[in-house]
Design an enzyme around this catalytic site. Structure first.
Site, PDB file in Angstrom:
ATOM      1  N   HIS A  33       0.801  -1.215  -0.502  1.00  0.00           N
ATOM      2  CA  HIS A  33       0.074  -0.066   0.294  1.00  0.00           C
ATOM      3  C   HIS A  33       1.182   0.915  -0.251  1.00  0.00           C
ATOM      4  O   HIS A  33       0.967   1.798  -0.913  1.00  0.00           O
ATOM      5  CB  HIS A  33      -0.631   0.397   0.988  1.00  0.00           C
ATOM      6  N   LYS A  77     -15.606  -7.396   3.608  1.00  0.00           N
ATOM      7  CA  LYS A  77     -15.021  -8.255   4.640  1.00  0.00           C
ATOM      8  C   LYS A  77     -15.467  -7.613   6.048  1.00  0.00           C
ATOM      9  O   LYS A  77     -15.656  -6.598   6.879  1.00  0.00           O
ATOM     10  CB  LYS A  77     -13.496  -7.588   4.839  1.00  0.00           C
ATOM     11  N   ARG A 119      -2.023  -6.107  -7.413  1.00  0.00           N
ATOM     12  CA  ARG A 119      -0.720  -6.862  -7.537  1.00  0.00           C
ATOM     13  C   ARG A 119      -0.985  -8.253  -8.978  1.00  0.00           C
ATOM     14  O   ARG A 119       0.236  -8.913  -8.660  1.00  0.00           O
ATOM     15  CB  ARG A 119      -1.202  -7.801  -6.088  1.00  0.00           C
ATOM     16  N   SER A 133      -2.817  -7.246   3.538  1.00  0.00           N
ATOM     17  CA  SER A 133      -3.453  -7.450   5.182  1.00  0.00           C
ATOM     18  C   SER A 133      -3.931  -8.403   4.626  1.00  0.00           C
ATOM     19  O   SER A 133      -3.875  -8.707   5.962  1.00  0.00           O
ATOM     20  CB  SER A 133      -5.055  -6.206   4.298  1.00  0.00           C
TER      21      SER A 133
END
Length: 157
Positions: free
Chosen positions: A16, A40, A89, A127
């Site tokens: 990040h 989430k 990613r 994360s």
């Protein structure tokens, strides 16, 4: 030109921070928005995530960190932002970000999404992975900014 980088940052990772640093060189102002991801459940409060981001970005004079309420499109409209920065990613991120860019453009055609590819050394940083390591009391230092590591180590002792 002003841009936004939005995420749940639960917790912020070096990946990040890399995107934030790189985006800060491309825009006059970058607003980092800590958001709730409705799909989430968060491990850390929004205030804690905001504090970590502010500390991690303190040497970036054109970066401001804030909490976002509602949709990213609404936050962009509120802050007069027309560019969203996103990090990619892998192929899964690409498909997700393409869908989000389409939806955001549908809601506000004045918002453009720009994607930055993650540097190879941060490809596997997420994360979710950090939270899993924390759950099993593993070392997270290689994955997070120093301020996050120090804060969480302090809580452990």
């Amino acid at each position: 030109m002003r841009a936004a980088f939005c995420g749940s940052f639960d917790p912020p990772t070096l990946g990040h921070l890399d995107i934030i640093e790189r985006a800060s060189t491309l825009f006059d102002e970058l607003i980092v928005l800590v958001a709730t991801n409705s799909s989430k459940s968060s491990m850390f409060s929004m205030e804690q995530r905001l504090a970590w981001l502010r500390e991690a970005c303190q040497d970036l004079p054109n970066v401001t960190c804030k909490i976002q309420k509602g949709l990213i499109v609404q936050a962009c409209q509120e802050h007069e932002i027309h560019v969203l920065v996103r990090g990619i990613r892998n192929e899964q991120d690409c498909a997700y970000e393409q869908n989000m860019a389409f939806m955001n453009a549908y809601l506000d055609p004045n918002i453009e999404t720009i994607c930055l590819f993650t540097k190879p050394e941060y490809d596997l940083f997420s994360s979710s992975n950090v939270r899993e390591l924390l759950k099993y009391h593993q070392n997270i230092q290689p994955f997070v900014p120093a301020c996050v590591f120090k804060s969480l180590e302090k809580e452990r002792t």
